[in-house]
Design an enzyme around this catalytic site. Structure first.
Site, PDB file in Angstrom:
ATOM      1  N   TYR A 145      19.517 -13.218   8.192  1.00  0.00           N
ATOM      2  CA  TYR A 145      18.859 -11.921   7.988  1.00  0.00           C
ATOM      3  C   TYR A 145      19.874 -10.781   7.914  1.00  0.00           C
ATOM      4  O   TYR A 145      19.595  -9.742   7.338  1.00  0.00           O
ATOM      5  CB  TYR A 145      17.862 -11.634   9.121  1.00  0.00           C
ATOM      6  CG  TYR A 145      16.612 -12.493   9.063  1.00  0.00           C
ATOM      7  CD1 TYR A 145      16.653 -13.758   8.502  1.00  0.00           C
ATOM      8  CD2 TYR A 145      15.399 -12.046   9.555  1.00  0.00           C
ATOM      9  CE1 TYR A 145      15.535 -14.553   8.439  1.00  0.00           C
ATOM     10  CE2 TYR A 145      14.263 -12.848   9.494  1.00  0.00           C
ATOM     11  CZ  TYR A 145      14.343 -14.099   8.938  1.00  0.00           C
ATOM     12  OH  TYR A 145      13.228 -14.892   8.876  1.00  0.00           O
ATOM     13  N   ASP A 256       5.799 -18.569  14.185  1.00  0.00           N
ATOM     14  CA  ASP A 256       4.482 -18.414  13.535  1.00  0.00           C
ATOM     15  C   ASP A 256       3.703 -19.724  13.609  1.00  0.00           C
ATOM     16  O   ASP A 256       2.501 -19.741  13.856  1.00  0.00           O
ATOM     17  CB  ASP A 256       4.633 -18.015  12.058  1.00  0.00           C
ATOM     18  CG  ASP A 256       4.660 -16.505  11.845  1.00  0.00           C
ATOM     19  OD1 ASP A 256       5.089 -15.797  12.781  1.00  0.00           O
ATOM     20  OD2 ASP A 256       4.265 -16.042  10.760  1.00  0.00           O
TER      21      ASP A 256
HETATM   22  C1  IPM Z   1       8.751 -11.185  12.777  1.00  0.00           C
HETATM   23  C2  IPM Z   1       8.471 -10.684  11.401  1.00  0.00           C
HETATM   24  C3  IPM Z   1       9.683  -9.940  10.878  1.00  0.00           C
HETATM   25  C4  IPM Z   1      10.861 -10.893  10.852  1.00  0.00           C
HETATM   26  C5  IPM Z   1       9.498  -9.288   9.497  1.00  0.00           C
HETATM   27  C6  IPM Z   1       8.321  -8.351   9.477  1.00  0.00           C
HETATM   28  C7  IPM Z   1      10.749  -8.604   9.020  1.00  0.00           C
HETATM   29  O1  IPM Z   1       8.114 -11.721  10.572  1.00  0.00           O
HETATM   30  O2  IPM Z   1       9.084 -10.379  13.656  1.00  0.00           O
HETATM   31  O3  IPM Z   1       8.643 -12.389  12.987  1.00  0.00           O
HETATM   32  O4  IPM Z   1      11.024 -11.619   9.895  1.00  0.00           O
HETATM   33  O5  IPM Z   1      11.605 -10.932  11.825  1.00  0.00           O
HETATM   34 MG    MG Z   2       7.845 -13.549  11.527  1.00  0.00          MG
END
Ligand code: IPM
Ligand code: MG
Length: 368
Positions: A145, A256
């Site tokens: 990231y 998730d």
């Molecule tokens: C999370 C979200 C974020 C991430 C996005 C909104 C940038 O998906 O906090 O998991 O990818 O970290």
């Molecule tokens: Mg996320």
């Protein structure tokens, strides 16, 4: 004791309405448990762009800097994305920027399936065992990231080349490993470290470093798992996991997936912590789910992830464990009494009542 100073950044979509309920619960806990909080609201995300032309307005960042913790809602309205360059969009310009700016490298995402919500879990009862209780520890300020170079080059003739860089250094892996082993010590003393060591250089380094740090925690059982297998094991036998340690992107994805096991992403809070200095840890607390613009403003969103984020804040930044326990118990009681927002409601469940965001906040507040 001086009041605790909290920057309240509700953001976009369902952010403001779930934040309202979380503050209600925070105020009730303040009265009941005898601490004192000063909250200051500031715009972020598209709300920041509309108010001050930037996803993270200077005044909002300044407020965060003089606060003891940040309570965050959610940002992002994908429909509006095409109107501004991608670097200025809230996910990158506010959320990732805050994570980096405050060095919030340790993201804790506790996933718990309360027995009362067994029906909301997509797995068969046999696979749920005695209940699911996993702590995902996600590295939050490194990896793909943030790695450079990160760019899209025009190759001509309508072709492009996009590059993201997955990079980790030894100290970055060491510090998140320590956080995970310490967390495992306070739980069931098992740590599963996720990597892709069969293909990625990063995976090899990750595994080496985590193994070495593990020698300092002989009481914690350490195992390593490839991320693809980990994703499958989460579905097949989630009860084998206690603490799941992941690099940034793997943790984003697996948290998730794990949240789905807990019935809904609307149940999953998160704490993002930086270094501890003078006994306090600056932290950023947010629901793991997004801004859900499709249901925003309709009193439909589940406020529990935001409310449990308050409890994580009281616990991790301020050591107010009794108050944190009080909030968690209040949530469990409200669910136990049959209160359900749409995401965790099933018509098949007897005694369950479908209610809105506000009513769920009230039910939890009443149990504080
Ligand atoms: C999370 C979200 C974020 C991430 C996005 C909104 C940038 O998906 O906090 O998991 O990818 O970290
Ligand atoms: Mg996320």
């Amino acid at each position: 004791m001086n009041p605790i100073k909290i920057a309240v950044l509700a953001g976009d979509g369902i952010g403001p309405e779930v934040m309202r309920e979380a503050i209600k619960v925070l105020r009730a806990a303040e009265k009941k448990f005898g601490f004192s909080v000063e909250t200051t609201e500031a715009p972020v995300g598209w709300a920041g762009i509309d108010a001050a032309g930037k996803a993270l307005p200077d005044a909002t960042l300044a407020l965060c800097k003089k606060s003891d913790a940040i309570l965050f809602g959610s940002v992002g309205l994908p429909d509006r994305d095409p109107t501004i360059p991608k670097e200025e969009r809230p996910e990158r310009a506010a959320l990732l920027r805050i994570r980096k700016e405050f060095g919030l490298y340790a993201n804790l995402r506790p996933v718990r399936l309360p027995p009362a919500l067994a029906h909301a879990c997509p797995l068969t009862p046999e696979r749920q065992g005695d209940g699911i209780d996993i702590l995902v520890v996600r590295e939050l300020t490194g990896g793909i990231y943030f790695g450079q170079p990160k760019k899209t080059e025009d190759l001509g003739a309508g072709n492009f080349r996009a590059t993201d860089t997955l990079v980790y250094t030894t100290p970055e892996i060491e510090r998140i490993a320590h956080v995970s082993f310490k967390a495992a010590r306070l739980r069931r003393k098992k740590l599963t470290s996720i990597d892709k060591a069969n293909v990625l250089e990063n995976g090899v380094l990750w595994r080496e470093v985590v193994t070495r740090i593990g020698k300092e925690y002989p009481d914690v059982a350490l195992e390593h798992m490839f991320v693809d297998n980990g994703a499958m094991q989460l579905m097949l036998r989630p009860t084998q996991f206690d603490v799941l340690l992941c690099e940034n992107m793997f943790g984003d994805i697996l948290s998730d997936e794990a949240a789905a096991l807990a019935g809904s992403l609307g149940m999953l809070p998160s704490a993002s912590l930086g270094a501890t200095s003078h006994g306090t840890t600056f932290g950023f607390y947010e629901p793991a789910g997004g801004s859900a613009p499709d249901i925003a403003g309709k009193n439909l969103a589940n406020p529990i992830a935001q409310i449990l984020s308050v409890s994580l804040m009281l616990r991790y930044s301020f050591g107010l464990n009794a108050a944190a326990d009080g909030i968690e118990t209040a949530v469990t009681k409200a669910i136990g009494a049959g209160n359900r927002t749409g995401d965790i409601f099933s018509a098949k469940e007897s005694g369950a009542r479908k209610i809105g965001t506000r009513e769920m906040g009230d039910a939890i507040t009443a149990n504080i």
